[in-house]
Design a protein around this motif. Structure first.
Motif, short mmCIF file in Angstrom:
data_model
loop_
_atom_site.label_atom_id
_atom_site.label_comp_id
_atom_site.label_asym_id
_atom_site.label_seq_id
_atom_site.Cartn_x
_atom_site.Cartn_y
_atom_site.Cartn_z
N ALA A 14 -39.19 -10.78 -21.27
CA ALA A 14 -39.41 -12.22 -21.24
C ALA A 14 -40.33 -12.65 -22.38
CB ALA A 14 -40.01 -12.63 -19.90
N LEU A 15 -41.40 -11.89 -22.61
CA LEU A 15 -42.33 -12.18 -23.69
C LEU A 15 -41.68 -12.01 -25.05
CD1 LEU A 15 -45.71 -10.59 -22.53
CD2 LEU A 15 -45.32 -12.98 -23.14
N LEU A 16 -40.91 -10.95 -25.21
CA LEU A 16 -40.25 -10.69 -26.49
C LEU A 16 -39.31 -11.84 -26.85
CD1 LEU A 16 -39.41 -6.88 -26.29
CD2 LEU A 16 -41.25 -8.00 -27.55
N ILE A 17 -38.60 -12.35 -25.86
CA ILE A 17 -37.70 -13.48 -26.11
C ILE A 17 -38.48 -14.72 -26.52
CG2 ILE A 17 -36.09 -15.09 -25.01
CD1 ILE A 17 -35.16 -12.71 -23.25
N ALA A 18 -39.50 -15.06 -25.74
CA ALA A 18 -40.26 -16.29 -25.99
C ALA A 18 -40.98 -16.26 -27.33
CB ALA A 18 -41.26 -16.53 -24.86
N LEU A 19 -41.66 -15.15 -27.63
CA LEU A 19 -42.42 -15.05 -28.87
C LEU A 19 -41.51 -14.98 -30.09
CD1 LEU A 19 -45.21 -12.51 -27.84
CD2 LEU A 19 -45.48 -14.97 -28.25
N ILE A 98 -36.36 -25.50 -25.66
CA ILE A 98 -34.92 -25.26 -25.62
C ILE A 98 -34.61 -23.99 -24.85
CG2 ILE A 98 -32.89 -24.69 -27.02
CD1 ILE A 98 -34.07 -26.52 -29.20
N MET A 99 -35.40 -22.92 -25.09
CA MET A 99 -35.18 -21.66 -24.39
C MET A 99 -35.44 -21.80 -22.89
SD MET A 99 -33.83 -19.30 -26.09
CE MET A 99 -34.04 -18.13 -24.75
N LEU A 126 -39.12 -15.31 -15.44
CA LEU A 126 -40.28 -15.10 -16.30
C LEU A 126 -40.03 -15.65 -17.71
CD1 LEU A 126 -41.36 -11.52 -15.18
CD2 LEU A 126 -42.76 -13.59 -15.03
N THR A 127 -38.80 -15.51 -18.20
CA THR A 127 -38.45 -16.08 -19.50
C THR A 127 -38.62 -17.60 -19.47
OG1 THR A 127 -36.86 -14.31 -19.98
CG2 THR A 127 -36.62 -16.35 -21.22
N TYR A 130 -42.54 -18.30 -19.29
CA TYR A 130 -43.25 -18.04 -20.55
C TYR A 130 -42.92 -19.08 -21.61
CZ TYR A 130 -45.55 -13.60 -19.60
OH TYR A 130 -46.40 -12.64 -19.12
N ASN A 131 -41.68 -19.52 -21.66
CA ASN A 131 -41.32 -20.53 -22.66
C ASN A 131 -41.98 -21.87 -22.36
OD1 ASN A 131 -39.28 -19.70 -24.86
ND2 ASN A 131 -38.56 -18.61 -23.04
N ILE A 132 -42.10 -22.21 -21.08
CA ILE A 132 -42.82 -23.42 -20.69
C ILE A 132 -44.28 -23.31 -21.10
CG2 ILE A 132 -43.70 -24.75 -18.73
CD1 ILE A 132 -40.84 -25.38 -19.11
N ILE A 133 -44.89 -22.17 -20.78
CA ILE A 133 -46.31 -21.94 -21.09
C ILE A 133 -46.56 -22.01 -22.60
CG2 ILE A 133 -48.16 -20.22 -21.07
CD1 ILE A 133 -46.99 -19.26 -18.36
N LEU A 134 -45.73 -21.30 -23.38
CA LEU A 134 -45.94 -21.27 -24.83
C LEU A 134 -45.72 -22.63 -25.47
CD1 LEU A 134 -44.33 -17.86 -25.94
CD2 LEU A 134 -46.75 -18.47 -25.82
#
Length: 206
Positions: A14-19, A98-99, A126-127, A130-134
């Motif tokens: 999830a982190l790898l995708i978002a970052l 978007i993600m 989680l993806t 994390y995208n919402i958070i970032l």
């Protein structure tokens, strides 16, 4: 804070995708606007290795506070450097929105199929989170976050220079505000609002 729990392993993809999406969006926007720097430095890729800072990833994995490797750009290559900086800076958080939207659609569709279980459900949820958070976190106008670059580009030159000079203290200010809970108090309601908007749109579509 995250701490250790059964979802630890699912946070990694999830982190790898978002970052990765976040940093790639910065690079893609800069190149699109005429700055070849990200391409020369190998950042115009969806390969997570090109974008990750190991310590920042571990921090984000454990504590919801971390960082990726910044994408270097040269605003002098933009036709309009102010407009270019705003677009490039917003591209990262925008890509996370978007993600999050894509993740929400996948959750809804796969859920309707009765297949949203186990590891797939954990990773998708989680993806989404994390995208919402970032997206929200990076729009905070404190250096070195994207929000500070957007604000700086909107300010008159003299004020922008004084504001940018605070950049050397920005990470310490940010960490302090995170530690005492100020950042969470500001961003959490905004995360809920963004999540509500996305889910309402998804309900209409799906």
């Amino acid at each position: 804070m995250f701490g250790f729990d059964q979802d630890m392993i699912f946070r990694i993809p999830a982190l790898l995708i978002a970052l990765t999406v976040h940093e790639y969006a910065h690079a893609r926007a800069a190149v699109w606007l005429g700055d070849p720097t990200p391409r020369f430095e190998g950042r115009l890729t969806l390969n997570p290795i090109a974008h990750l800072d190991p310590i920042g990833l571990i921090m984000l994995w454990l504590f919801k506070f971390g960082w990726a490797k910044p994408v270097n750009i040269n605003p002098g290559n933009f036709k309009n450097w102010r407009k270019g900086m705003i677009i490039v800076s917003f591209a990262g958080p925008g890509s996370n929105i978007i993600m999050a939207f894509i993740s929400a659609i996948m959750i809804a569709v796969i859920g309707q199929m009765g297949l949203l279980t186990g590891w797939l459900a954990a990773i998708l949820k989680l993806t989404y989170s994390y995208n919402i958070i970032l997206a929200i976190f990076n729009l905070i106008p404190i250096p070195p976050l994207d929000g500070s670059k957007i604000l700086s580009s909107l300010l008159p030159s003299r004020i922008a220079y004084q504001y940018d000079s605070l950049g050397q203290y920005g990470p310490f200010i940010l960490m302090g505000l995170v530690y005492i809970g100020v950042i969470g108090a500001i961003t959490y309601p905004l995360q809920l609002i963004l999540s509500y908007i996305i889910n309402q749109i998804v309900m209409v579509i799906v």
